[in-house]
Design a protein around this motif. Sequence first.
Motif, PDB file in Angstrom:
ATOM      1  N   TRP A   1       8.727 -37.621 -79.400  1.00 52.51           N
ATOM      2  CA  TRP A   1       8.456 -36.839 -78.188  1.00 52.51           C
ATOM      3  C   TRP A   1       8.066 -35.401 -78.543  1.00 52.51           C
ATOM      4  CZ3 TRP A   1       6.943 -37.587 -73.548  1.00 52.51           C
ATOM      5  CH2 TRP A   1       7.087 -36.605 -72.572  1.00 52.51           C
ATOM      6  N   ALA A   2       8.762 -34.813 -79.524  1.00 51.95           N
ATOM      7  CA  ALA A   2       8.396 -33.468 -79.965  1.00 51.95           C
ATOM      8  C   ALA A   2       6.986 -33.457 -80.540  1.00 51.95           C
ATOM      9  CB  ALA A   2       9.400 -32.966 -81.001  1.00 51.95           C
ATOM     10  N   LEU A   3       6.628 -34.512 -81.246  1.00 50.17           N
ATOM     11  CA  LEU A   3       5.280 -34.607 -81.813  1.00 50.17           C
ATOM     12  C   LEU A   3       4.226 -34.668 -80.717  1.00 50.17           C
ATOM     13  CD1 LEU A   3       3.562 -35.037 -84.430  1.00 50.17           C
ATOM     14  CD2 LEU A   3       3.833 -37.489 -84.035  1.00 50.17           C
ATOM     15  N   LEU A   4       4.482 -35.474 -79.683  1.00 46.82           N
ATOM     16  CA  LEU A   4       3.494 -35.663 -78.618  1.00 46.82           C
ATOM     17  C   LEU A   4       3.451 -34.503 -77.632  1.00 46.82           C
ATOM     18  CD1 LEU A   4       3.970 -39.472 -77.848  1.00 46.82           C
ATOM     19  CD2 LEU A   4       2.197 -38.385 -79.229  1.00 46.82           C
ATOM     20  N   THR A   5       4.501 -33.690 -77.618  1.00 40.97           N
ATOM     21  CA  THR A   5       4.512 -32.524 -76.724  1.00 40.97           C
ATOM     22  C   THR A   5       4.429 -31.221 -77.513  1.00 40.97           C
ATOM     23  OG1 THR A   5       6.940 -32.522 -76.693  1.00 40.97           O
ATOM     24  CG2 THR A   5       5.807 -33.739 -74.935  1.00 40.97           C
ATOM     25  N   ASN A   6       3.832 -31.294 -78.676  1.00 35.83           N
ATOM     26  CA  ASN A   6       3.592 -30.110 -79.495  1.00 35.83           C
ATOM     27  C   ASN A   6       2.890 -29.040 -78.640  1.00 35.83           C
ATOM     28  OD1 ASN A   6       2.582 -28.228 -81.417  1.00 35.83           O
ATOM     29  ND2 ASN A   6       2.504 -29.821 -82.976  1.00 35.83           N
ATOM     30  N   PRO A   7       3.381 -27.807 -78.596  1.00 33.06           N
ATOM     31  CA  PRO A   7       2.737 -26.770 -77.777  1.00 33.06           C
ATOM     32  C   PRO A   7       1.248 -26.606 -78.084  1.00 33.06           C
ATOM     33  CG  PRO A   7       4.860 -25.997 -78.565  1.00 33.06           C
ATOM     34  CD  PRO A   7       4.595 -27.310 -79.253  1.00 33.06           C
ATOM     35  N   VAL A   8       0.861 -26.781 -79.338  1.00 30.34           N
ATOM     36  CA  VAL A   8      -0.557 -26.672 -79.688  1.00 30.34           C
ATOM     37  C   VAL A   8      -1.346 -27.814 -79.070  1.00 30.34           C
ATOM     38  CG1 VAL A   8      -2.209 -26.705 -81.594  1.00 30.34           C
ATOM     39  CG2 VAL A   8      -0.085 -25.407 -81.808  1.00 30.34           C
ATOM     40  N   ALA A   9      -0.790 -29.026 -79.074  1.00 34.22           N
ATOM     41  CA  ALA A   9      -1.470 -30.172 -78.456  1.00 34.22           C
ATOM     42  C   ALA A   9      -1.598 -29.978 -76.950  1.00 34.22           C
ATOM     43  CB  ALA A   9      -0.713 -31.463 -78.759  1.00 34.22           C
ATOM     44  N   LEU A  10      -0.538 -29.496 -76.313  1.00 34.25           N
ATOM     45  CA  LEU A  10      -0.568 -29.290 -74.861  1.00 34.25           C
ATOM     46  C   LEU A  10      -1.597 -28.230 -74.470  1.00 34.25           C
ATOM     47  CD1 LEU A  10       3.254 -29.380 -74.025  1.00 34.25           C
ATOM     48  CD2 LEU A  10       1.567 -31.216 -73.753  1.00 34.25           C
ATOM     49  N   ALA A  11      -1.830 -27.268 -75.348  1.00 37.50           N
ATOM     50  CA  ALA A  11      -2.826 -26.234 -75.066  1.00 37.50           C
ATOM     51  C   ALA A  11      -4.230 -26.686 -75.445  1.00 37.50           C
ATOM     52  CB  ALA A  11      -2.464 -24.950 -75.817  1.00 37.50           C
ATOM     53  N   ALA A  12      -4.347 -27.414 -76.574  1.00 32.70           N
ATOM     54  CA  ALA A  12      -5.671 -27.817 -77.053  1.00 32.70           C
ATOM     55  C   ALA A  12      -6.274 -28.943 -76.227  1.00 32.70           C
ATOM     56  CB  ALA A  12      -5.581 -28.243 -78.518  1.00 32.70           C
ATOM     57  N   PHE A  13      -5.446 -29.827 -75.680  1.00 30.58           N
ATOM     58  CA  PHE A  13      -5.957 -30.996 -74.967  1.00 30.58           C
ATOM     59  C   PHE A  13      -6.814 -30.627 -73.750  1.00 30.58           C
ATOM     60  CE2 PHE A  13      -5.161 -34.164 -71.545  1.00 30.58           C
ATOM     61  CZ  PHE A  13      -5.938 -35.190 -72.052  1.00 30.58           C
ATOM     62  N   PRO A  14      -6.308 -29.847 -72.788  1.00 38.88           N
ATOM     63  CA  PRO A  14      -7.176 -29.522 -71.640  1.00 38.88           C
ATOM     64  C   PRO A  14      -8.400 -28.717 -72.030  1.00 38.88           C
ATOM     65  CG  PRO A  14      -5.158 -28.232 -71.574  1.00 38.88           C
ATOM     66  CD  PRO A  14      -4.973 -29.245 -72.652  1.00 38.88           C
ATOM     67  N   HIS A  15      -8.271 -27.858 -73.047  1.00 31.39           N
ATOM     68  CA  HIS A  15      -9.418 -27.083 -73.515  1.00 31.39           C
ATOM     69  C   HIS A  15     -10.496 -28.013 -74.068  1.00 31.39           C
ATOM     70  CE1 HIS A  15     -11.608 -23.718 -75.242  1.00 31.39           C
ATOM     71  NE2 HIS A  15     -11.551 -24.278 -76.443  1.00 31.39           N
ATOM     72  N   THR A  16     -10.088 -29.010 -74.847  1.00 30.64           N
ATOM     73  CA  THR A  16     -11.038 -29.948 -75.449  1.00 30.64           C
ATOM     74  C   THR A  16     -11.683 -30.837 -74.386  1.00 30.64           C
ATOM     75  OG1 THR A  16      -9.713 -29.974 -77.476  1.00 30.64           O
ATOM     76  CG2 THR A  16     -11.308 -31.760 -77.179  1.00 30.64           C
ATOM     77  N   ILE A  17     -10.893 -31.311 -73.429  1.00 33.47           N
ATOM     78  CA  ILE A  17     -11.440 -32.185 -72.387  1.00 33.47           C
ATOM     79  C   ILE A  17     -12.438 -31.420 -71.522  1.00 33.47           C
ATOM     80  CG2 ILE A  17     -10.893 -33.583 -70.364  1.00 33.47           C
ATOM     81  CD1 ILE A  17     -10.075 -34.804 -73.058  1.00 33.47           C
TER      82      ILE A  17
END
Length: 470
Positions: free
Chosen positions: A175-191
């Motif tokens: 869960w920590a891996l999938l909710t990495n703050p960098v992932a949560l920030a990078a995902f909407p930016h990339t989409i």
Amino acid sequence: MNELLDPLLLSRWQFGLTTVYHFLFVPLTIGLASTAAVFQTAWYRTGRAEYLRITRFFGSIFLINFAMGVVTGIVQEFQFGMNWSEYSRFVGDVFGAPLALEGLLAFFFEATFIGLWIFGWDKLPRGLHLATIWATAIGSIMSAYFIIAANAFMQNPVGYEMNAEKGRAELVDIWALLTNPVALAAFPHTIAASFMVAAGLIISAAAWHLARNQHLDTMRTALKFGLWTMVVAGALTTIFGDQLSLAMVATQPMKMAAAEATYDTVCAADASFSLFTLGTPDGSTELFSIRVPYLLSFLSTHTFDGCVEGINDLQADYTELYGPGDYAPIIWITYWAFRWMIGLGLLHVFIAVVGLWVTRGGRTPKQPWVWRVAIWSFPLSLAAMIVGWVFTEMGRQPWIVFSLLPTESAVSPNVSVLEVLISLVAFTLIYGALAIVEVRLVIRAIRSGPPEVGEPDPETGRVEPATTVY
């Protein structure tokens, strides 16, 4: 010459080549799947012929792109074992988890429903068939999240513990891996950026036909959709990019320092953002620059009196933490990639805003230059996406997993220069041939224009596809 024939350097070039080339297809897959879903929904609700034509037109380009993306993506997994076996051994237990979820869950979900969409036009009920393209679009976005979560671990390792006996990182908190703050920030930016790339293709294709007075009703509708998508997605990309910069400063302050070539810690008005600079390649000596006071401070801390750590101070801190070494990335690459990403992004959003103005009220510009400029929307948006990815990956150097594993320690120890060189040349030639095939197929699909879709039903006025579409 010996430096050029270093297995590490050649391996980095090879992985960079294959990754960037594969990444060309990712934003288009995400954006065009959703585009086809939106227009098929519009056709489902209204029965209007132009919506069905647009669905089929951009759906065919989406399928070409999806197939090429699958072909080029397969190579990525092999390289982890070929050239980067030490990386695989060190983080395979962690990095493999989101990749497995992407392959077994998201990709197969996407691939299953894309097959139903392709062959189900005249076999499935309209509503069920519509659901298949939405499922495909959702699957492509899910796939992107798992890949971004895997990459985010390389930027900000979380959810692991070190096994000293085996000398590797092991996953302890998925869960920590999938909710990495960098992932949560990078995902909407990339989409959001992916929708900008798809919008660029839509604008370019529509402009090409409108410049020739072809398929006017259909292409006007597509152009308007592409222009609005570009503007909205551009605004969202900027907003989400701002959040990503905050996450970057919190987890990788050296990347932000390198992006601005800031060698000494600066605060408030001194933390200015340079729009353009002339100086030495490493940014250590500045001859001329155009700067905006306080902007770097605001981008980094959301305050106008915040401080931004400099390369020299961070270098000293990292040397104390990790031992002797050069912990700054290649400054000129990160500096200019950051600016090209922003500049190209703003440029093609500006083109879209101008496009909305000159086509307002159903106007069709007569000046040829308007369409020539519009056709550049797709190359510009794709270039912005590529340099953004280059900044993300090059700014992490010299780490392949930040603070855990240097890139030089991740390369396969038993791979020779000759083996890497042969595979690099082979991949370059193969990918070059695939690029020619991809470009020709897409150009042919665009030039062919939207297909005929049959006559409206005399009672309902709806247009139905008479046969299987693809």
